[in-house]
Write an enzyme that holds these catalytic residues in place. Sequence first.
Site, mmCIF file in Angstrom:
data_model
loop_
_atom_site.group_PDB
_atom_site.id
_atom_site.type_symbol
_atom_site.label_atom_id
_atom_site.label_comp_id
_atom_site.label_asym_id
_atom_site.label_seq_id
_atom_site.Cartn_x
_atom_site.Cartn_y
_atom_site.Cartn_z
ATOM 1 N N GLY A 1 1.418 4.158 5.176
ATOM 2 C CA GLY A 1 2.386 3.302 4.244
ATOM 3 C C GLY A 1 2.640 1.997 4.971
ATOM 4 N N SER A 2 2.659 0.881 3.981
ATOM 5 C CA SER A 2 2.712 -0.509 4.726
ATOM 6 C C SER A 2 2.210 -1.652 3.528
ATOM 7 C CB SER A 2 1.428 -0.617 5.876
ATOM 8 O OG SER A 2 0.455 -0.198 5.477
ATOM 9 N N ARG A 3 2.050 -2.909 4.168
ATOM 10 C CA ARG A 3 1.935 -4.072 3.238
ATOM 11 C C ARG A 3 1.090 -5.096 4.336
ATOM 12 N NH1 ARG A 3 7.714 -7.111 2.336
ATOM 13 N NH2 ARG A 3 6.801 -9.178 2.918
ATOM 14 N N MET B 1 0.762 -1.266 0.063
ATOM 15 C CA MET B 1 -0.026 -0.096 -0.060
ATOM 16 C C MET B 1 1.049 1.213 0.050
ATOM 17 S SD MET B 1 -2.892 -1.286 2.976
ATOM 18 C CE MET B 1 -1.478 -2.181 3.826
#
Length: 218
Positions: free
Chosen positions: A187-189, A99
């Site tokens: 922000g990440s996954r 993301m």
Amino acid sequence: MIRFHKEGYKIIVIAFILAIAGILLAEKLLETNWIIKSIQVFIVFFLVVILQFFRNPKRLTNLDETTIVAPVDGKVVVIEEVEEPEYFKDKRLQVSIFMSPINVHVTRYAMSGVVKYSKYHPGKYLVAWHPKASTENERTTIVLENASFGEILYRQIAGALAKRIVNYAKEGEEIIQGTDAGFIKFGSRVDLFLPLGTKLNVKLGDKVKGGTQVIAQK
């Protein structure tokens, strides 16, 4: 009408207060018109960025126990067979979705079922696409179970900007596919670990839509 996630309410209120104060102070303390306008435009831009980050669009999920829907909006960056060391301790099919800061950051349950495991791990803040992010970054690990897929695992992973993961999954709780499972700030996954042999409907580089797009099926 734009909906915002409850995890953003406090930040949104603070951002509005700071934006109004900044706009008024620029008018009061500065004399050069173009500098005043430039500062005010930047403040409004910053406020818009905050608002879009915490947006929470309503998604209609077609409930189906034989499908896995994308848990988040983003881009598929990993598809591979790997050893999952924390819970399964065997090989699984990993699907990772990255993301960016402009994506919706709501995490949604990929399938209906029961929460079998939910654990938070403090950690580092490596960039989300780093190979070690899945095991060394701040993260949560959640395992869901239903009759069709058995157990699947998903992992919320903080990125270089993300400093807080919100996870609503509680062990023993019955959950519904597509509903709100948490939030990752800035922000990440998310990594999914599926049974080997699961049929995927996505490939590397695909952009997916959380809560609605079927990414795997039995």
